[in-house]
Each structure stands twice: as structure tokens, then as C-alpha cells.
Motif scaffolding. Sequence first.
Motif, PDB file in Angstrom:
ATOM      1  N   GLY A   1       0.811  -1.215   0.000  1.00 44.63           N
ATOM      2  CA  GLY A   1       0.000   0.000   0.000  1.00 44.63           C
ATOM      3  C   GLY A   1       0.840   1.259   0.000  1.00 44.63           C
ATOM      4  O   GLY A   1       0.475   2.267  -0.616  1.00 44.63           O
ATOM      5  N   CYS A   2       1.997   1.196   0.688  1.00 38.87           N
ATOM      6  CA  CYS A   2       2.909   2.346   0.711  1.00 38.87           C
ATOM      7  C   CYS A   2       3.568   2.545  -0.645  1.00 38.87           C
ATOM      8  O   CYS A   2       3.675   3.669  -1.141  1.00 38.87           O
ATOM      9  N   ALA A   3       4.025   1.439  -1.263  1.00 40.26           N
ATOM     10  CA  ALA A   3       4.755   1.538  -2.532  1.00 40.26           C
ATOM     11  C   ALA A   3       3.822   1.796  -3.709  1.00 40.26           C
ATOM     12  O   ALA A   3       4.112   2.614  -4.587  1.00 40.26           O
ATOM     13  N   VAL A   4       2.698   1.071  -3.754  1.00 38.78           N
ATOM     14  CA  VAL A   4       1.744   1.242  -4.857  1.00 38.78           C
ATOM     15  C   VAL A   4       0.847   2.418  -4.527  1.00 38.78           C
ATOM     16  O   VAL A   4      -0.008   2.338  -3.652  1.00 38.78           O
TER      17      VAL A   4
ATOM     18  N   ASN B   1      11.455   6.640  -6.068  1.00 29.98           N
ATOM     19  CA  ASN B   1      10.256   7.360  -5.652  1.00 29.98           C
ATOM     20  C   ASN B   1       9.078   6.418  -5.462  1.00 29.98           C
ATOM     21  O   ASN B   1       8.320   6.537  -4.497  1.00 29.98           O
ATOM     22  N   SER B   2       8.903   5.488  -6.377  1.00 28.73           N
ATOM     23  CA  SER B   2       7.736   4.612  -6.338  1.00 28.73           C
ATOM     24  C   SER B   2       7.860   3.557  -5.243  1.00 28.73           C
ATOM     25  O   SER B   2       6.933   3.354  -4.460  1.00 28.73           O
ATOM     26  N   ILE B   3       8.996   2.874  -5.177  1.00 27.52           N
ATOM     27  CA  ILE B   3       9.172   1.858  -4.148  1.00 27.52           C
ATOM     28  C   ILE B   3       9.304   2.497  -2.767  1.00 27.52           C
ATOM     29  O   ILE B   3       8.893   1.931  -1.758  1.00 27.52           O
TER      30      ILE B   3
ATOM     31  N   PHE C   1      -0.273   8.308   4.326  1.00 26.58           N
ATOM     32  CA  PHE C   1      -0.163   7.767   5.682  1.00 26.58           C
ATOM     33  C   PHE C   1       1.262   7.319   5.973  1.00 26.58           C
ATOM     34  O   PHE C   1       1.790   7.545   7.059  1.00 26.58           O
ATOM     35  N   ALA C   2       1.882   6.649   4.991  1.00 27.90           N
ATOM     36  CA  ALA C   2       3.239   6.130   5.185  1.00 27.90           C
ATOM     37  C   ALA C   2       4.236   7.266   5.397  1.00 27.90           C
ATOM     38  O   ALA C   2       5.127   7.171   6.254  1.00 27.90           O
ATOM     39  N   MET C   3       4.113   8.345   4.624  1.00 23.32           N
ATOM     40  CA  MET C   3       5.055   9.459   4.763  1.00 23.32           C
ATOM     41  C   MET C   3       4.862  10.189   6.083  1.00 23.32           C
ATOM     42  O   MET C   3       5.833  10.630   6.713  1.00 23.32           O
ATOM     43  N   VAL C   4       3.610  10.330   6.524  1.00 22.14           N
ATOM     44  CA  VAL C   4       3.356  10.948   7.825  1.00 22.14           C
ATOM     45  C   VAL C   4       3.901  10.063   8.943  1.00 22.14           C
ATOM     46  O   VAL C   4       4.448  10.552   9.939  1.00 22.14           O
ATOM     47  N   GLU C   5       3.782   8.734   8.767  1.00 22.14           N
ATOM     48  CA  GLU C   5       4.268   7.804   9.784  1.00 22.14           C
ATOM     49  C   GLU C   5       5.777   7.921   9.973  1.00 22.14           C
ATOM     50  O   GLU C   5       6.292   7.715  11.081  1.00 22.14           O
TER      51      GLU C   5
ATOM     52  N   LEU D   1      -5.411   5.185  -3.046  1.00 21.35           N
ATOM     53  CA  LEU D   1      -3.977   5.023  -3.282  1.00 21.35           C
ATOM     54  C   LEU D   1      -3.194   6.181  -2.673  1.00 21.35           C
ATOM     55  O   LEU D   1      -2.126   5.982  -2.076  1.00 21.35           O
ATOM     56  N   GLY D   2      -3.705   7.383  -2.851  1.00 20.31           N
ATOM     57  CA  GLY D   2      -3.012   8.552  -2.327  1.00 20.31           C
ATOM     58  C   GLY D   2      -2.945   8.554  -0.812  1.00 20.31           C
ATOM     59  O   GLY D   2      -1.914   8.884  -0.216  1.00 20.31           O
TER      60      GLY D   2
END
Length: 562
Positions: free
Chosen positions: A92-95, A277-279, A381-385, A375-376
Motif C-alpha cells: 500500500g505504501c509503494a503502490v 520514488n515509487s518503491i 499515511f506512510a510518509m506521515v508515519e 492510493l493517495g
Amino acid sequence: MYTHNVLSGNSLGMLNYLNGTAGKLWEICVLPYSSSFALISHDIWAQSVKSQRRHRQKDPTLEMELDQGKMDQEPGRPTWNRQIEFTLAGIGCAVGLGNIWRFPYLCYRSGGGAFLVPYLLMLLVMGIPLLYMELILGQYMRRGPVHALAKACPLLKGVGLATVAISFIMCTYYNIIITWGLYYLFSSFQSPLPWQSCNNTWNTPNCTNHINPNTSSHSSTVVYFTALFPYVILLALLINNVQLPGAMEGIRFFIVPNWEKLLELEVWVNAAAQIFNSIGIGFGSLMAMSSYNNFNNNILKDTLAISITNSLTSILAGFVIFSAFGYMSHLQNIPVSELAVDGPGLVFVVYPQAFATMPVAPLWAILFFFMLLCLGLDSQFAMVEVMATSLMDGFGGPLMKFLRHKEMLVLAVCSTAFLLGIPHVMQVGIYVFQLMDHYTAIVSLMFLAFFEVLAICGLYGVRRLSANLKEMTGNRPNIFFRVCWMFVAPLLITIILVFTIIQFKPARYEDYVYPPWAQGIGWVIAMASIIWIPLGALHTLWVLPGSFTEVLYYYQSLSLYL
């Protein structure tokens, strides 16, 4: 295990200095395991560690394990309930929007099929190995990127700070793409769709009305909040698009390389940047997530699942959007390469045009933009985490006394990112967005990837990383990963970074090239993340005992044995 030899005079002087300063100088970087270090460097390291162990017995509050053996298991640190949760969270973070938006955009800008060659090569020799590297370090250290890299190599602890900085900077403008998706989502609750006609104030002069072709379809069940939802929408769009006139021409542009384009450095830089960037390499998101894994988790399966699923999604999105490109070129009677589509808004031009050709167009538009929203949010969420985890690792006690709950910390991070993102929704917002994206997701990322590989593969050491993996799983990484970590990835990243600097191209949006003052602002944005790397190194050297010249001299002497 190791053979101890008599130390030379210079090495003995180093040892005396190390012991005299409580053994702190060796913390500059962890000495990797290697038989070549079995003579002098191991004597220095071992005796320094013994001194520190004696000191630690007197002072049990000493936080860092200086021998860099098995890391504290942190019984209080939460872990994933089931390992599949980490795999799905990693996917979910990568895709995310990068697959649906950035990949087709960079692929079109780089000549279509010519982009796939370096993209797949970079995935094989850099994407998968470096993701594996990050997950190993995060799971072993059981810390977020800041503290994990600080323990692995204190001299380059600024790399961890830079990963947090670049993730936070992206938070400030990544949510703008989500905002565009929300705007389109709510605009889709009408028939006909607003972009199906030219009777709008925002239409460009060359807008033309088209008669939708007749296509057959069948009803299907819409399933929300499942992992397959994005793929159902993309496959439905692809099935519709390949039936449109001109679609095969667009697909041919996507899969047939223009070999001359491979001679352009920009194509290779864009491919490497897209992989990172994507992974999520260099952003610290997956490293932070892996710190919550069980210590003995098999990371290789997660690495392959995340990286391969991510790239297959990008390629599927490429088929969807380039088939729509072919249809657009057919309507305008121009080659695919001459379509007037560029910039981050590309996905909000091409995909909506595909919906207009489908029966029950508003329904498909609603489903697609809902998918973009999901997706966004996963990626956001991952970047905030990353920011929240790093703040909790470093200042958890004081922050919890003031904020009481971690949710309040997350709210503070999101509110700050929201305020900093306001310039992107002003009249010049698209130009601000493109400037930040160019200098953050391409320029900063190349520097960050270089220093991360230097810190982990170079100074921390491939042998030590392999030993960490064996300690967790019982198996060392195979020869492919060790060769990629030791030679291939560092060499490729160095070459790309050097040529990126030599042949640097300023940011542009369509035909508009940013003026020098705007480029200067772009470099300030880039330095907001890169600057932490030299600052971290200077701080490490500054806090060590002795004069600055002595520290540099002895570090230079020590580096001869690394």
C-alpha cells in the motif's frame, strides 16, 4: 576467529587516543566484519569495546550498544499482529499515485518504450537490492530511519534526518494530488461529465467535441476497500481503451523502444528516480514499517512482493494511459509523441478522456477517482508515519507529556503540512508544484540515495549487513545481493549523480522554463533535505573529545583500515 598482531606505532597511538577518550571516536562508523580487518582494526575495535563494556557495567543507563551486536528487542515496541499485514502495508505504501501518475508521465516524457529498458534494469540491480537493504536494517535495528542510521553509522546519521525531511516535504504537496482527485471525484456526480464538452469557461481554444464510440459492456460488482479494487478499475479501463481507434499506436509507443533515447542521460536519471520514488527507497517509510516486524521475519519475501507488485502496477497503468494516448492522437490526427500533454496534470487529462468513451461514464469516473483517493491516502499515511515514528523515537517522552496521545502528534504533523501546501492551490500553484516535485523527487533523491548507500553498504558494511540478516533468519543474502550492494548499486548511483550534476537540466512545465530566481528557490527546497547530511557529520565530529583537527586526523587514520 581473529589473529591478533602487534600494533604499529601509529596504530598504538590511535589506540591510546581511543581509550583516552572513552572509546567514542570509533562510533564515527561501525567497523564492518571482514577478515582483512582482523589484524589492526579489530584490535582497536575490540579493546575499545571492552573498555566501553566495563564502563557500561558501571553505568547501566548507557543507551547505545557500542559493540553493535544484537540490538535491543524493545519488549514494549509494538509489532504487526500478522506478518501479512506488513506485506500489505508495504504494498500500500509503494503502490500509490506514483504508479498511476508519475510513471506514465516520466515514461511519456522520456520517449515511451525507451524508458522501460533502464526502468527494468534499475529495478533489478538497484530497486530490489536497496529495498532489501533498508528492510534488513529497519528490522534489525528496530528503529525508525533516523535512529537506525545513527546506530549504523553515526558519521552519516544526517542521512536518516534527510529521509524524514524529504518525506515531510513531499507530504506538503502530495496531498495536493489527493485534493485534485477529490475535486474530480465530486465533479463526477453529474451527467454528462463536465469534461465531455467544450462549453466550459476553463476549456482551451483547441478543445473539440467528440462523439463517443459505441462499446459493449456488462455490469459488474463494485468492491470497495479491497486490495484488488485498483486493479479492477485499471483492467476495466484497459479493456475499454484497447477497443478505441488508434489505441494500438499508443501501446506501440509504450513498448517499442526508441534506441537513440537511451543515449540521453535524462532517461536513465528519470528511471532511477522513479524506482526510488515509487518503491519508497530513501524516504524511510518502509524502514520505519519494518522496525515493527518480528525479529526473525523472512524479509526477502516481503521485498519481492512489494517491489514486483509495484512495478507490475506501473506497467499496467502504462498500458492504460498509452492506449488512451493513441486514441487522443487519432482524434487530433497527430503522432503520439506530439500530444500536448505534460506535467503532473497529465493523469487528470488522459484518464478522464477515457471515461468519456465508456457507457455509464460518471460511474467509472467516480470509481476511478475514489481509487486515486485510496492510493493517495495509503502513501500519505506512510510518509506521515515516518515523521511521527522519528519524533516518537527521539522525543517520545516529552511529546507524550505535552500532547498526551500519539494521534495529537499526527494531527500536528498533518496540520503543518497542510499550511505549507497552501501555495500549491493558488493561481500559480501548478508551477510551484512542478518546481517542488523536480527538486525534491529527482534532485534531492539522487543525493540522498548516494549517501544512504555510502552509509549502509560502505561504512556499515555489506559483511555486517549480511551477518545481521543471518542473525535474524539463519541465512546470509545470496551472491547477487552482495554484489549489488558492494559494487553495482554504488557504482550506478555515483555515475548517475555525477552526470546529473554535470548535465543538470532546470525544471520546466510544458514549454515554460523557470527563470534563474525560481531555480534558486528550487535549490533551497532541495537543500532543505540534503543539508542534514553534512550537518549530521559535523555534529558527530564536534561532540567527540579533542580538537576538531585531531578528530579529523584520527578519523582519517582510522578510515585507512576500513
